[in-house]
Design an enzyme around this catalytic site. Structure first.
Site, PDB file in Angstrom:
ATOM      1  N   VAL A  11     -24.811   6.029  -0.749  1.00  0.00           N
ATOM      2  CA  VAL A  11     -24.257   6.207  -2.099  1.00  0.00           C
ATOM      3  C   VAL A  11     -25.379   6.239  -3.137  1.00  0.00           C
ATOM      4  CG1 VAL A  11     -22.727   5.224  -3.851  1.00  0.00           C
ATOM      5  CG2 VAL A  11     -22.061   5.154  -1.431  1.00  0.00           C
ATOM      6  N   LYS A  88     -16.372  -3.708  -4.005  1.00  0.00           N
ATOM      7  CA  LYS A  88     -15.020  -4.287  -4.124  1.00  0.00           C
ATOM      8  C   LYS A  88     -14.983  -5.749  -3.708  1.00  0.00           C
ATOM      9  CE  LYS A  88     -14.304  -1.970   0.231  1.00  0.00           C
ATOM     10  NZ  LYS A  88     -15.428  -1.074   0.286  1.00  0.00           N
ATOM     11  N   GLY A 117     -13.006   4.985  -3.897  1.00  0.00           N
ATOM     12  CA  GLY A 117     -14.246   5.764  -3.772  1.00  0.00           C
ATOM     13  C   GLY A 117     -14.427   6.770  -4.890  1.00  0.00           C
ATOM     14  N   GLY A 170     -18.839   7.629  10.042  1.00  0.00           N
ATOM     15  CA  GLY A 170     -19.305   6.851   8.889  1.00  0.00           C
ATOM     16  C   GLY A 170     -18.188   6.396   7.962  1.00  0.00           C
ATOM     17  N   GLU A 173     -16.108   0.363   7.746  1.00  0.00           N
ATOM     18  CA  GLU A 173     -16.997  -0.659   7.209  1.00  0.00           C
ATOM     19  C   GLU A 173     -17.955  -1.090   8.327  1.00  0.00           C
ATOM     20  OE1 GLU A 173     -16.638  -2.179   3.815  1.00  0.00           O
ATOM     21  OE2 GLU A 173     -15.731  -0.205   3.808  1.00  0.00           O
ATOM     22  N   ASP A 184     -10.135  -4.810   3.703  1.00  0.00           N
ATOM     23  CA  ASP A 184     -10.668  -3.836   2.754  1.00  0.00           C
ATOM     24  C   ASP A 184      -9.575  -3.413   1.759  1.00  0.00           C
ATOM     25  OD1 ASP A 184     -12.751  -1.611   2.073  1.00  0.00           O
ATOM     26  OD2 ASP A 184     -10.918  -0.509   2.486  1.00  0.00           O
ATOM     27  N   LYS A 188      -9.021  -4.049  -2.519  1.00  0.00           N
ATOM     28  CA  LYS A 188      -8.703  -2.957  -3.454  1.00  0.00           C
ATOM     29  C   LYS A 188      -7.376  -3.236  -4.154  1.00  0.00           C
ATOM     30  CE  LYS A 188     -11.206   0.367  -0.589  1.00  0.00           C
ATOM     31  NZ  LYS A 188     -11.093   1.239   0.588  1.00  0.00           N
ATOM     32  N   GLY A 285     -17.769   7.718   0.776  1.00  0.00           N
ATOM     33  CA  GLY A 285     -18.723   8.801   1.014  1.00  0.00           C
ATOM     34  C   GLY A 285     -19.745   8.941  -0.104  1.00  0.00           C
TER      35      GLY A 285
HETATM   36  N1  HSE Z   1     -14.167   1.712   4.997  1.00  0.00           N
HETATM   37  C1  HSE Z   1     -13.556   2.118   3.777  1.00  0.00           C
HETATM   38  C2  HSE Z   1     -12.479   3.148   4.104  1.00  0.00           C
HETATM   39  C3  HSE Z   1     -14.593   2.668   2.852  1.00  0.00           C
HETATM   40  O1  HSE Z   1     -12.381   3.542   5.261  1.00  0.00           O
HETATM   41  O2  HSE Z   1     -11.727   3.525   3.225  1.00  0.00           O
HETATM   42  C4  HSE Z   1     -14.279   2.575   1.409  1.00  0.00           C
HETATM   43  O3  HSE Z   1     -13.895   1.311   0.988  1.00  0.00           O
END
Ligand code: HSE
Length: 379
Positions: A11, A88, A117, A170, A173, A184, A188, A285
């Site tokens: 990033v 986050k 994102g 990719g 996490e 995750d 959020k 990404g």
């Molecule tokens: N691992 C997270 C996803 C990345 O798959 O959405 C962004 O938080």
């Protein structure tokens, strides 16, 4: 305005690319852990080189992880720098402290890239609540789990194989359990619900059930009944506190969420007067995340002050009034499950309406007896 960038991974590289094309935002220092010759004179290894630099106006944090990111953000705010972060975990865990610190120092704290994102989600949530009361929000907030569920609906594939693919691409996490067990999404959802409802929810109070135990057999049963299963986050204004939870959810195959492909996100809020607004896009990404981080800097340049919300009232998570039927598959049904079962689907059963609070408490506890158990709400 000069920027100090904390972290230069995927990033961070995207942020450098966006800024290289501009004259109003210049990255003048990049904090890195080890030598990075390609950064030329920009690289520094001590945070004070950025916090003590009076020419730097904005610090962008894209290191990830709780520590030392939290300490560095505090140091930057304390030094009177505006802070933009994509982190986050830090925002969700230290929300009140950071907002207070920013306000005490008269600087702005933005984290649009932390939720969704590259989707302009928090910025629109903020704009919506200027005019209308938000009644509900949520949706698909994790790309890895959507990628897995999408693939499992398209063709029979084993969970470990498809998770491995998501890691190779990719999306996941560093520790993919944060994706598949719901942590995750919970971060959020906490940030979004706090902003939407001017609340101060504790991340750990929001119950969740992940997709780790879903099988081909479950998906087959869902498809046979016209449903698609997605990991969905939900938050609603409640009589007392905020209703908030994360669970695999069976939705009618004609719903918008059912059509979300690959690793895309679809996040929605409902306003009392304006109804539904949904936001679709890449939740992670290089360029999507960098887009929102640099966009936050442009908002600061344009005079944006404060956080997304000015008020924070401690609020309890309250899911007892929210109830719906569930799909449950377990090799060891107990008295409670038998008492609410109304139908059998393949290896699973369908329950009558059960409160979300009760069912998710039961599901988490039942995983200790049957680690392969799977629970999904039916919307
Ligand atoms: N691992 C997270 C996803 C990345 O798959 O959405 C962004 O938080």
């Amino acid at each position: 305005m000069s920027i100090g960038l904390l972290g230069c991974g995927v990033v961070g590289g995207g942020i450098l690319d966006f800024c290289a094309e501009r004259t109003d935002l210049t990255v003048t220092k990049v904090l890195v852990r080890r030598e990075r010759p390609e950064l030329g004179g920009l690289a520094v290894t001590d945070i004070s080189a950025i916090t003590d630099d009076p020419t730097i106006g904005i610090v962008i944090e894209v290191m990830g992880g709780l520590h030392p990111a939290y300490e560095y953000i505090c140091a930057a705010l304390g030094a009177g720098k505006h802070v933009v972060t994509a982190n986050k975990a830090v925002i969700s865990a230290f929300y009140p402290e950071l907002v207070k610190l920013a306000s005490e120092n008269g600087v702005t704290l933005r984290c649009t890239a932390a939720v969704g994102g590259g989707i302009p989600w928090l910025t629109n949530l903020e704009r919506c609540k200027r005019l209308d009361a938000i009644t509900e929000l949520g949706g698909i907030m994790n790309g890895t789990t959507n990628f897995i569920m999408d693939a499992m609906h398209a063709a029979p594939v084993s969970f470990p194989d498809i998770l491995k693919q998501a890691q190779e691409l990719g999306y996941a996490e560093a520790d993919p359990s944060a994706d598949i067990d719901g942590d995750d999404v919970r971060r959020k959802l906490t940030i979004s619900a706090n902003i939407a409802f001017d609340a101060l929810l504790r991340e750990e109070d929001i119950p969740m059930f992940g997709i780790r135990t879903v099988t081909d057999g479950d998906i087959k049963a869902f498809k046979a009944h016209g449903f698609v299963c997605k990991l969905l986050a939900t938050a609603k204004a409640a009589e007392e506190g905020v209703c908030a939870y994360i669970e695999p959810t069976l939705i009618d195959s004609h719903e918008l969420e059912a059509a979300v492909p690959k690793n895309f996100n679809l996040i929605t809020y409902c306003g009392e007067k304006i109804g539904r607004h949904s936001f679709f896009g890449q939740g992670a990404g290089r360029y999507p995340t960098a887009f929102n981080a640099v966009g936050d800097c442009l908002d600061i340049l344009a005079g944006k002050v404060g956080f997304y919300t000015g008020t924070m009232t401690p609020a309890a998570v309250s899911n007892s009034a929210e109830a719906h039927p569930y799909y449950v598959r377990t090799a060891c049904p107990d008295e409670f499950l038998r008492s609410v079962t109304v139908e059998r689907w393949g290896e699973g059963v369908i329950t009558s309406c059960v409160s979300v609070e009760e069912m998710l408490r039961w599901g988490r506890a039942h995983l200790k007896k049957d680690p392969a158990c799977f629970v999904a709400g039916i919307r």
